[in-house]
Design a protein around this motif. Structure first.
Motif, PDB file in Angstrom:
ATOM      1  N   THR A 301     -44.671 -39.432 -14.128  1.00  0.00           N
ATOM      2  CA  THR A 301     -44.676 -38.337 -12.914  1.00  0.00           C
ATOM      3  C   THR A 301     -43.704 -37.983 -12.665  1.00  0.00           C
ATOM      4  OG1 THR A 301     -44.086 -40.240 -11.605  1.00  0.00           O
ATOM      5  CG2 THR A 301     -46.199 -40.761 -11.599  1.00  0.00           C
ATOM      6  N   PRO A 302     -44.051 -36.696 -12.180  1.00  0.00           N
ATOM      7  CA  PRO A 302     -42.334 -36.310 -11.129  1.00  0.00           C
ATOM      8  C   PRO A 302     -41.807 -36.992 -10.388  1.00  0.00           C
ATOM      9  CG  PRO A 302     -44.766 -35.182 -11.174  1.00  0.00           C
ATOM     10  CD  PRO A 302     -44.718 -36.880 -10.656  1.00  0.00           C
ATOM     11  N   GLY A 303     -41.927 -37.907 -10.916  1.00  0.00           N
ATOM     12  CA  GLY A 303     -40.494 -38.876  -9.616  1.00  0.00           C
ATOM     13  C   GLY A 303     -39.291 -38.620  -9.761  1.00  0.00           C
ATOM     14  N   PHE A 304     -39.268 -38.542 -11.621  1.00  0.00           N
ATOM     15  CA  PHE A 304     -37.726 -38.349 -12.150  1.00  0.00           C
ATOM     16  C   PHE A 304     -37.548 -37.172 -11.179  1.00  0.00           C
ATOM     17  CE2 PHE A 304     -38.432 -41.926 -13.860  1.00  0.00           C
ATOM     18  CZ  PHE A 304     -37.447 -42.602 -14.006  1.00  0.00           C
ATOM     19  N   ARG A 305     -38.035 -35.983 -12.054  1.00  0.00           N
ATOM     20  CA  ARG A 305     -37.569 -34.256 -11.086  1.00  0.00           C
ATOM     21  C   ARG A 305     -37.709 -34.536 -10.075  1.00  0.00           C
ATOM     22  NH1 ARG A 305     -42.197 -31.850 -12.480  1.00  0.00           N
ATOM     23  NH2 ARG A 305     -43.009 -31.441 -11.064  1.00  0.00           N
ATOM     24  N   ASP A 306     -38.106 -34.546  -9.232  1.00  0.00           N
ATOM     25  CA  ASP A 306     -37.927 -34.441  -8.098  1.00  0.00           C
ATOM     26  C   ASP A 306     -37.617 -35.541  -6.817  1.00  0.00           C
ATOM     27  OD1 ASP A 306     -40.190 -32.759  -8.040  1.00  0.00           O
ATOM     28  OD2 ASP A 306     -42.258 -33.843  -7.024  1.00  0.00           O
ATOM     29  N   GLY A 307     -37.122 -36.889  -7.957  1.00  0.00           N
ATOM     30  CA  GLY A 307     -36.719 -37.432  -6.700  1.00  0.00           C
ATOM     31  C   GLY A 307     -34.860 -37.467  -6.481  1.00  0.00           C
ATOM     32  N   ALA A 308     -33.792 -37.863  -5.446  1.00  0.00           N
ATOM     33  CA  ALA A 308     -32.236 -38.151  -5.132  1.00  0.00           C
ATOM     34  C   ALA A 308     -31.605 -38.417  -6.791  1.00  0.00           C
ATOM     35  CB  ALA A 308     -32.039 -38.279  -4.247  1.00  0.00           C
ATOM     36  N   TYR A 322     -45.958 -43.917 -19.207  1.00  0.00           N
ATOM     37  CA  TYR A 322     -47.095 -44.077 -20.084  1.00  0.00           C
ATOM     38  C   TYR A 322     -47.733 -43.501 -18.729  1.00  0.00           C
ATOM     39  CZ  TYR A 322     -45.949 -48.929 -21.508  1.00  0.00           C
ATOM     40  OH  TYR A 322     -45.548 -49.867 -22.360  1.00  0.00           O
ATOM     41  N   ASP A 323     -49.234 -43.215 -19.266  1.00  0.00           N
ATOM     42  CA  ASP A 323     -50.103 -42.408 -17.929  1.00  0.00           C
ATOM     43  C   ASP A 323     -50.359 -42.665 -16.908  1.00  0.00           C
ATOM     44  OD1 ASP A 323     -52.283 -40.054 -17.298  1.00  0.00           O
ATOM     45  OD2 ASP A 323     -53.352 -40.618 -19.006  1.00  0.00           O
ATOM     46  N   PRO A 324     -49.753 -42.271 -15.985  1.00  0.00           N
ATOM     47  CA  PRO A 324     -50.137 -42.840 -14.385  1.00  0.00           C
ATOM     48  C   PRO A 324     -51.589 -43.055 -14.209  1.00  0.00           C
ATOM     49  CG  PRO A 324     -49.398 -40.593 -14.392  1.00  0.00           C
ATOM     50  CD  PRO A 324     -49.363 -40.107 -15.460  1.00  0.00           C
TER      51      PRO A 324
END
Length: 436
Positions: A301-308, A322-324
């Motif tokens: 997911t984009p979480g690692f790119r968007d997170g703090a 894995y595929d979300p």
């Protein structure tokens, strides 16, 4: 935050023109980061104010640019160290005209969920967006919540393509009044009912405990723990009143194994286990109300790119990734046949076993994380999407799987080594016990 002097706007992609006798830059800028491909893989460059930091290495592994400074950007012009000036121009992002015809089918629709009212928080990207698609294909009535109105409007359209009725409700799960309003609008949309509530909104802050600002820790707890509590609290009266309902919570392998350098995230996920088990204990006499926990491994997911990020290093998710959509399918499965606990991804199962059998596993995880960060390129610290929606294109995937994939045999080998280590450790412990 993009420096306005660069001339770039949030959410827009910018390519660099190519001129003879100057270095070629074949990638693009997006939200202050520089990528080499359209799949949004790991950023290889970023902006610090107007300074373009480019982590390009030569054949010997040394930086191509002194101190990794490629140049500066002002008014959509990249000025290189040698004085060359290269124009930046926006890249239009095209949606394929046949998107409607190519909408992927994520699961068989057997009609059991037809017309059910489903609320999904964090529906603008990642797992939440995948879940919206999956439930849309079950012909449900969807109430999609997130902070990003523009992204929600896109998801509503994507759900309509899949044959579902959907509405968007801009919601920040850290505000109780907005969560109450979300429940009221959902019930109105569902003719007085809320059948399924999915707590999925989440943020993260990566960094050592002391270097992560206190307000960042608090915001993670407000979102990832109290946001779920608020969701359950506003859905509960509807469930109790109609004597049925399903609460689905997105937890994490971090609910079983603490994540060093993400203390607040770990506290949230451990706390959610306690919350959900306590709620189940109150359901005596309500056999048709269920609380379902989903424990995903690391998802693309984009979480690692968007997170703090307070580590001063670039973040990439540890493989396997894995595929979300696997999590989305697990959510639909829980809606069709509720179960207390579902693990998605072999790595999550291994972590769960490690929690019970290896008390020192967090120390091992901490060492691995610290080592990976020390080897990662330097990056500016950022509060990411903690206090507002992330800028840029909202997607299901983060683009990590193409570069962060482990073969299944390696996952199996890791499990075997883990269990073998437990056996050896226990045997050693037994052999060293004093004999009477």
């Amino acid at each position: 935050m993009i420096d306005s002097a660069t001339g770039m706007s949030p959410g827009e992609r910018y390519a660099v023109e190519s001129l003879e006798r100057t270095r070629s830059f074949c990638g693009f800028f997006l939200d202050g980061k520089y990528y080499l491909g359209p799949e949004l893989l790991t950023a290889v460059g970023w902006l610090e104010g107007q300074t373009f930091i480019y982590d390009e290495l030569d054949a010997l592994g040394d930086p191509v640019f002194p101190d990794r400074v490629a140049g500066t950007i002002e008014n959509l012009t990249l000025v290189l160290a040698d004085g060359a000036r290269l124009k930046l121009h926006p890249i239009p992002v095209h949606v394929p005209k046949d998107m409607h015809a190519r909408a992927p089918v994520m699961g068989k629709n057997n009609g059991q969920l037809h017309g059910k009212t489903v609320v999904i928080t964090g529906a603008s990207s990642g797992i939440g967006r995948a879940a919206a698609h999956a439930f849309a294909e079950q012909s449900t009535r969807l109430v999609l919540a997130a902070r990003d109105e523009k992204a929600l409007a896109e998801v509503v359209e994507e759900c309509a393509v899949r044959g579902a009725q959907a509405i968007a409700v801009k919601t920040d799960v850290t505000h109780g009044d907005q969560m109450r309003a979300l429940a009221e609008k959902a019930a109105a949309f569902g003719n007085g009912r809320i059948d399924i509530w999915i707590n999925n909104a989440g943020v993260g802050a990566v960094g050592s405990f002391e270097n992560t600002p206190l307000e960042a820790h608090e915001q993670v707890l407000q979102t990832d723990l109290l946001g779920y509590l608020r969701g359950a609290h506003v859905a509960w009266p509807y469930f109790k009143g109609q004597k049925s309902g399903i609460l689905i919570n997105t937890l994490s392998l971090g609910s079983w194994v603490a994540q060093p350098f993400a203390a607040a995230y770990s506290a949230s996920k451990y706390g959610l286990r306690g919350l959900t088990e306590a709620l189940r204990g109150e359901l005596v006499g309500y056999p048709n109300i269920h609380v379902c926990d989903i424990y995903p491994a690391v998802m693309d997911t984009p979480g690692f790119r968007d997170g703090a990020n307070f580590t001063s290093h670039a973040l990439t998710p540890p493989p396997p990734v894995y595929d979300p959509r696997q999590v989305a399918r697990a959510m639909v499965a829980c809606a069709l046949q509720p179960r207390n606990s579902t693990t998605v991804g072999a790595a999550a199962t291994i972590a769960r076993v490690a929690h019970f059998l290896l008390p020192a596993f967090p120390q091992v995880s901490g060492w691995l994380t610290r080592t990976a960060l020390q080897r990662a390129p330097h990056s500016a610290t950022s509060s990411g999407n903690l206090f507002g929606p992330a800028s840029g294109e909202r997607r299901i995937e983060g683009g990590w799987r193409q570069t962060r994939r482990l073969p299944y045999w390696l996952v199996a080998a890791s499990a075997a080594l883990l269990l073998g280590g437990v056996v050896i450790a226990r045997k050693h412990s037994t052999n060293n016990k004093p004999h009477n």
